[in-house]
Design an enzyme around this catalytic site. Structure first.
Site, PDB file in Angstrom:
ATOM      1  N   ASP A  83      40.406  48.428  49.479  1.00  0.00           N
ATOM      2  CA  ASP A  83      41.057  48.680  50.757  1.00  0.00           C
ATOM      3  C   ASP A  83      42.097  49.787  50.668  1.00  0.00           C
ATOM      4  OD1 ASP A  83      42.617  46.849  49.179  1.00  0.00           O
ATOM      5  OD2 ASP A  83      43.823  46.394  50.950  1.00  0.00           O
ATOM      6  N   GLU A 137      44.278  44.166  49.195  1.00  0.00           N
ATOM      7  CA  GLU A 137      45.427  44.284  48.293  1.00  0.00           C
ATOM      8  C   GLU A 137      46.649  44.834  49.004  1.00  0.00           C
ATOM      9  OE1 GLU A 137      48.172  46.324  45.468  1.00  0.00           O
ATOM     10  OE2 GLU A 137      47.003  47.205  47.100  1.00  0.00           O
TER      11      GLU A 137
END
Length: 363
Positions: A83, A137
């Protein structure tokens, strides 16, 4: 193709993990993967890894895991998050000389590209390899894909060393700092500001708290040759009712970044000792991670890098691996100072150098 109206319309490619990691980085950047929206990227990464016959591959939510099973003496885990932070008009990627621009280039699709490439092309590595590419994350820790993997696929995290591809400008950064946030609550008595002597100003009561923090002398500690410097800082001051009211409540938020030789209880005790006499409540905390550079697998990696390891300033997911008893280091081609910026970019020479270093250790 992306169907989210807020994201650019980009054809999702068929990833070639055997391609040069520089081109692979660009391909990964060109598939938007803002936290919580990693599915398109996870799909193409999974498909690419499943084309490699030497790998076992599993899917966990929007995380993709792959590993070899060659019976090697040691196992090395390569971890990276898929991400990114929200796109800032910086997708698709573009190249300007040796610089590759785009959201996630530095944090951390360059690191992901290097790790995925080597996992695919090294069919007979010197160590068994596990690749963990996970989701979420960059947002709340409760949504971090590593937590789900630890709960559902714990055996996939077993390793003698974990290498996290966070941006380090090609340095080996050992462990990470711990972090703790506390709030100092301050109380007073409300009154009309024209008759201020009838009240007690809670904002004024913050002055001695700020004075203690301004006078604080941070500790420095050497662990495995990595020097960690601590910091205790006021990061927010809140208070006030109206322009004509003496406030009866205020709060100072304080962030403590501490060396990984302190446990969470030790860190809390230290903060309370500095702020003794004030009302303190802990609102968030995460332990640090010891460098673990004396572990054989970690020592071999440091030797292969040819560089002197340094302390990691900040918190990363190496802490999660350390909590599992797995030595972990940060090593990635990106520049941490460029992470999350509008002009985020990576020097492609660092991608090539990082791939060479990691291949020298794994091959």
């Amino acid at each position: 193709m992306s169907t989210d109206p807020d994201l650019p319309l980009i054809d999702v490619p068929r990833l070639d993990l055997h391609a040069d990691p520089v081109g692979l980085t660009a391909a990964l950047v060109d598939v938007p993967s803002v936290s919580g929206e990693e599915k398109a990227l996870a799909d193409v990464v999974e498909a690419a890894l499943r084309r490699e016959p030497h790998l076992e591959v599993v899917r966990s939510g929007e995380a993709v895991l792959a590993r070899t099973a060659l019976g090697r003496e040691r196992r090395v885990l390569l971890a990276g998050h898929l991400d990114t932070v929200p796109i800032a008009d910086n997708v698709p990627s573009h190249r300007d000389g040796d610089l590759l621009y785009g959201c996630g280039t530095s944090d951390m699709k360059a690191g992901v590209a290097v790790m995925a490439h080597l996992t695919a092309v090294l069919t007979e590595p010197a160590h068994d390899v596990t690749l963990v590419l996970y989701d979420c994350e960059e947002i709340d820790a409760s949504r971090n894909g590593l937590g789900r993997i630890e709960r559902d696929l714990r055996e996939w995290l077993d390793a003698d060393l974990a290498i996290l591809g966070e941006p380090t400008s090609g340095l080996v950064e050992g462990g990470c700092q711990g972090t703790m946030r506390v709030v100092v609550d301050l109380h007073g008595r409300r009154a009309h500001s024209a008759r201020s002597w009838l009240g007690e100003n809670a904002i004024h009561a913050a002055a001695p708290v700020l004075a203690r923090l301004a006078a604080y002398e941070p500790r420095q500690v050497d662990i495995d040759g990595c020097v960690y410097r601590e910091g205790l800082q006021a990061v927010r001051v809140e208070g006030g009712v109206a322009g004509n009211v003496v406030p009866d409540a205020a709060a100072v938020t304080v962030n403590f970044r501490f060396a990984p030789d302190r446990s969470l209880p030790d860190a809390e005790a230290h903060v309370r000792s500095v702020l003794e006499g004030f009302e303190v409540r802990v609102t968030d905390a995460a332990p640090g991670a010891l460098p673990g550079l004396s572990a054989p697998a970690a020592a071999e990696f440091v030797a292969a890098s040819g560089a002197t390891p340094v302390a990691k300033y900040g918190w990363t997911d190496v802490s999660r691996f350390s909590a599992l008893g797995i030595p972990a280091v940060n090593f990635g081609p990106g520049d941490p100072n460029l992470a999350h910026t509008r002009d985020e970019h990576v020097d492609v020479r660092n991608i090539t150098a990082g791939a060479t270093t990691l291949r020298g250790y794994l091959d």
